[in-house]
Structure formats: structure tokens, C-alpha cells
Write a protein that holds these residues in place. Structure first.
Motif, PDB file in Angstrom:
ATOM      1  N   GLY A 311       0.604  -2.254  -4.293  1.00  0.00           N
ATOM      2  CA  GLY A 311       0.573  -2.501  -2.848  1.00  0.00           C
ATOM      3  C   GLY A 311       0.058  -3.916  -2.603  1.00  0.00           C
ATOM      4  O   GLY A 311       0.444  -4.859  -3.292  1.00  0.00           O
ATOM      5  N   HIS A 317      -4.755  -5.759   3.636  1.00  0.00           N
ATOM      6  CA  HIS A 317      -4.340  -4.552   4.355  1.00  0.00           C
ATOM      7  C   HIS A 317      -5.274  -4.316   5.534  1.00  0.00           C
ATOM      8  O   HIS A 317      -4.840  -4.015   6.659  1.00  0.00           O
ATOM      9  CB  HIS A 317      -4.357  -3.352   3.396  1.00  0.00           C
ATOM     10  CG  HIS A 317      -3.705  -2.130   3.957  1.00  0.00           C
ATOM     11  ND1 HIS A 317      -4.361  -1.275   4.817  1.00  0.00           N
ATOM     12  CD2 HIS A 317      -2.448  -1.635   3.822  1.00  0.00           C
ATOM     13  CE1 HIS A 317      -3.538  -0.306   5.168  1.00  0.00           C
ATOM     14  NE2 HIS A 317      -2.374  -0.502   4.584  1.00  0.00           N
ATOM     15  N   THR A 344       4.306  -6.797  -5.144  1.00  0.00           N
ATOM     16  CA  THR A 344       4.545  -5.765  -4.130  1.00  0.00           C
ATOM     17  C   THR A 344       3.909  -6.138  -2.787  1.00  0.00           C
ATOM     18  O   THR A 344       4.201  -5.516  -1.765  1.00  0.00           O
ATOM     19  CB  THR A 344       3.931  -4.415  -4.570  1.00  0.00           C
ATOM     20  OG1 THR A 344       2.576  -4.665  -4.996  1.00  0.00           O
ATOM     21  CG2 THR A 344       4.706  -3.804  -5.715  1.00  0.00           C
ATOM     22  N   VAL A 348       4.728  -4.911   1.469  1.00  0.00           N
ATOM     23  CA  VAL A 348       3.749  -4.184   2.290  1.00  0.00           C
ATOM     24  C   VAL A 348       3.406  -4.997   3.544  1.00  0.00           C
ATOM     25  O   VAL A 348       3.367  -4.467   4.666  1.00  0.00           O
ATOM     26  CB  VAL A 348       2.468  -3.878   1.477  1.00  0.00           C
ATOM     27  CG1 VAL A 348       1.415  -3.213   2.357  1.00  0.00           C
ATOM     28  CG2 VAL A 348       2.798  -2.998   0.276  1.00  0.00           C
TER      29      VAL A 348
END
Ligand code: FEO
Length: 389
Positions: A311, A317, A344, A348
Motif C-alpha cells: 500500500g 495515508h 503500490t 493508493v
């Protein structure tokens, strides 16, 4: 003690030893819990304070009241940094009546188990008035600034708006810099009220019709004159989610410095190409609330992050999640991802950005493999050109 007018006194308190306001915001200059008293034929206390400074607040109240009894406690906001002393007021002054919204009434029993409010609450709504003698208070609905029960009060006699959390600012009054309201007011606004821009717009439209000479917020300095006009101007921009000034924020989440180097290099390229303002922020080490403030301040944001557990590195995030819940919108994003074996992070971040209203991704997305190399620079140049176009 401050005097707002002949009959309106400041009885609030500074908190210089709080570590985190609302258990999340660093406040190196402390915090103020503002509270006011209107001394008229009927005496109205405008909010209480946080229990952390309860004894100091009680002393301030008593120093103005002397042996007199207050008639009303106007509760603009039920959050505990302002409402903690409500039960004490009810007990200490048996004649005092609470004045608050219907939504606030429902919250009273949540916060004050066992306190009997029967017959002691005057529920008010938009447009209701309360005569104190010389002063007549008019109540303004201000739901979601920053809780649903919030009201503001306008005193037409002294032309004062009691604005609840609206126009609030981090920082104790003793540390206030009168020449720099915006910096900590902006960080406060976007992190605390940012989600509710349309509600702020609605209140601004209502208050625009009033002759307001003084704004008395629940945090930060009392505003008058040019400072007041500037605060209203900025609130209008902020609550429309418009960028306040030209600039590009580059926010990075880097594990071993590779992503940080690419973010810094993009910053240099942008400056070389003539960008007037570029802010580069390390999400792992800088105050997240400050970076969120900058994201709202400028029209363009570049997010640069390492890949992590298939992720994105968690601090990125967290940053994008904060923007989402604050209703972030109307901005352009660039993306830099880093991945040593299977990048990745870009996917995301793209998905999270695409979920935000009216946010556009500027291509190309740049992919770094572990460390930025000379072969990566042309793509960073292309991204810089697209950001400046
Ligand atoms: Fe200052 Fe929303 O409390």
C-alpha cells in the motif's frame, strides 16, 4: 482583565501548560478559553471554560460579580473546553438560567449526569431575542461550527458578535501576536471547522447583514477594525475552499530518505523554473495540522510516498485521510511514488485523491525505484512543467 465595552468584560482564561488541544493539536503558544460577562440590569455570563482552568475562571467571574448573582448563562457551544463549569454555575447560583439551543439541551444530560435542569433552561433558536436591560441579545443558529448545537449571539447595543468557535485561534492571549492572526487561525480553522465550509458560508451571509464592530470568539483575540475585516475576508475564502495564495505544497512520506530526496529535487526544479512559493513538508516529522493547513492554503499539492505493505507508507495515508474528512476539494495534485520491488503507493494515493470532490491529478506520475537517479530527473521536470502550466 480586558474590557470589551463599558458593560462587557472578559472573564476567560489562558492555558499555558496544555500539551495537546483536543488531544491532537500541538499548541506551543498555549490556548485561551474565552468567556465574557455582560453587566446589565440582568447579568449574562457568556460560556464557561475548560475544567483544566476552572478555579482561575471562577475567580475571574467572582471578581466581576462580587456578591451579585448572574441571571443567565448563555451556552454557545457544549464542547467541554467551554461548558465544563455549567453544573458548578447551576449549583453556585440557584437563580441562574441556562440559555442554549434545543440541540444543546439534549446534550446536557450526556455531560452532567444527575444535575436537575428542570425549569432552568431557556431554549432559543434563530432570531429569538433576550432583553438584559440596555442590551438585547439576538441569537443566530450556527450549527456545525463546530458542533450541531452551536449558536452565536449578536448584541446590537455594543455591536458585538459572540461567535463561538468561529474566528477562533490557537494560542493563549498572553502570547498573542496582534500582527499575525492568520497563521494560527488558519491552522485552527481548517483542522477544526474545515469540514463545514457550507455552514460557515451560511453564517457569514447572516452576519453580513449586521453592524458588527467587535467579534468575541471562544478562542484567541477579540477582533475589531481592520483585523476584523481581514478575518471575515479570510473566512469567506476558506469556507468556499478557494486557495488563499499562490504556491505548491510538496508533502512527502519517506522511510529511508529516497522519497525525501525526490521531493526536495522537485522543489528545486520548481523554484528554478520560476515557482514563487514552494513548501516541502516531511509528514513523518512535521506537525500534520500545519501541513493540512498548507494543503488548503495553496492550489496545488504534490504527494510523494514510499510503498509499504502493498500500500502506501502510513503517514501519507493518514494525511490524505485527514484531507478527505475535512472535505478537501477544488485542488490539483501531482504524485511521486517510490517502490523498491513493487510500487503500490501511487495507486493508493490516486484512489484517495480521486475520491475528493473536484480534485484533479496532474500527469505524469513519477515512479522512483529506491533512490532517485539521473534518469528520473526528466520526468520530474515534466511534472514540474505541468504543475506550472
Ligand atoms: Fe472550542 Fe469546539 O470547542
Amino acid at each position: 482583565m480586558n474590557t470589551i465595552s463599558d458593560s462587557i468584560k472578559y472573564i476567560g482564561v489562558d492555558d499555558l501548560d496544555i500539551d495537546l488541544f483536543e488531544s491532537q493539536y500541538v499548541v506551543p503558544e498555549g490556548m485561551s478559553y474565552n468567556s465574557y460577562l455582560i453587566d446589565d440590569e440582568k447579568i449574562a455570563v457568556m460560556d464557561t471554560a475548560d475544567r483544566r482552568k476552572g478555579e482561575e475562571w471562577k475567580a475571574n467571574l467572582k471578581s466581576v460579580l462580587g456578591d451579585r448573582q448572574p441571571d443567565y448563562l448563555v451556552v454557545h457551544h457544549m464542547e467541554p473546553d467551554h461548558s465544563a463549569l455549567i453544573a458548578w454555575m447551576m449549583e453556585t447560583y440557584p437563580g441562574v438560567q441556562l440559555v442554549c439551543s434545543a440541540q444543546a439541551v439534549k446534550m446536557l444530560s450526556n455531560f452532567f449526569e444527575g444535575v436537575d435542569f428542570t425549569g432552568r433552561v431557556l431554549t432559543v433558536k434563530e432570531g429569538d431575542t433576550l432583553a438584559l436591560g440596555k442590551h438585547e441579545l439576538r441569537f443566530i443558529g450556527a450549527a456545525m461550527i463546530h458542533w450541531p448545537e452551536v449558536i452565536m449571539t449578536y448584541d446590537a447595543t455594543d455591536k458585538v458578535l459572540f461567535s463561538a468557535d468561529g474566528f477562533g485561534k490557537f494560542g493563549a492571549l498572553v502570547n498573542d501576536d496582534p500582527n499575525d492572526w492568520a497563521c494560527e487561525a488558519r491552522r485552527y480553522y481548517f483542522n477544526i471547522c474545515g469540514k463545514y465550509g457550507s455552514q460557515v458560508q451560511s453564517v457569514l451571509k447572516k452576519t453580513a447583514a449586521l453592524d458588527i464592530q467587535t467579534i468575541c470568539p471562544l478562542h484567541g483575540p477579540i477582533l475589531k477594525g481592520e483585523a476584523l475585516a481581514e478575518a471575515v475576508r479570510l473566512y469567506d475564502i476558506w469556507s468556499k475552499y478557494e486557495p488563499e495564495s499562490e504556491g505548491i505544497l510538496i508533502a512527502y512520506a519517506s522511510i529511508h530518505g529516497g522519497t525525501a530526496a525526490a521531493a526536495e529535487r522537485l522543489g528545486e526544479i520548481l523554484r528554478e523554473k520560476g515557482a514563487k512559493k514552494v513548501v516541502v513538508s516531511d509528514l513523518s516529522r512535521e506537525d500534520m495540522a500545519e501541513v493540512i493547513e498548507d494543503a488548503f492554503r495553496y492550489p496545488k499539492v504534490v504527494v510523494a510516498a514510499s510503498s509499504y505493505d502493498a500500500g502506501v507508507f502510513p503517514v501519507m495515508h493518514d494525511f490524505l485521510y485527514h484531507l478527505q474528512i475535512k472535505n478537501y476539494q477544488k485542488r490539483q495534485f501531482g504524485i511521486i511514488e517510490n517502490g523498491s520491488w513493487a510500487p503500490t503507493a501511487g495507486k493508493v494515493m490516486r484512489t484517495m485523491i480521486e475520491a475528493m470532490k473536484d480534485c484533479e491529478i496532474i500527469e505524469p506520475m513519477v515512479t522512483i525505484r529506491s533512490r532517485m537517479k539521473s534518469t528520473d530527473v526528466p520526468l520530474l521536470e515534466q511534472l514540474a512543467d505541468a504543475l506550472l502550466a
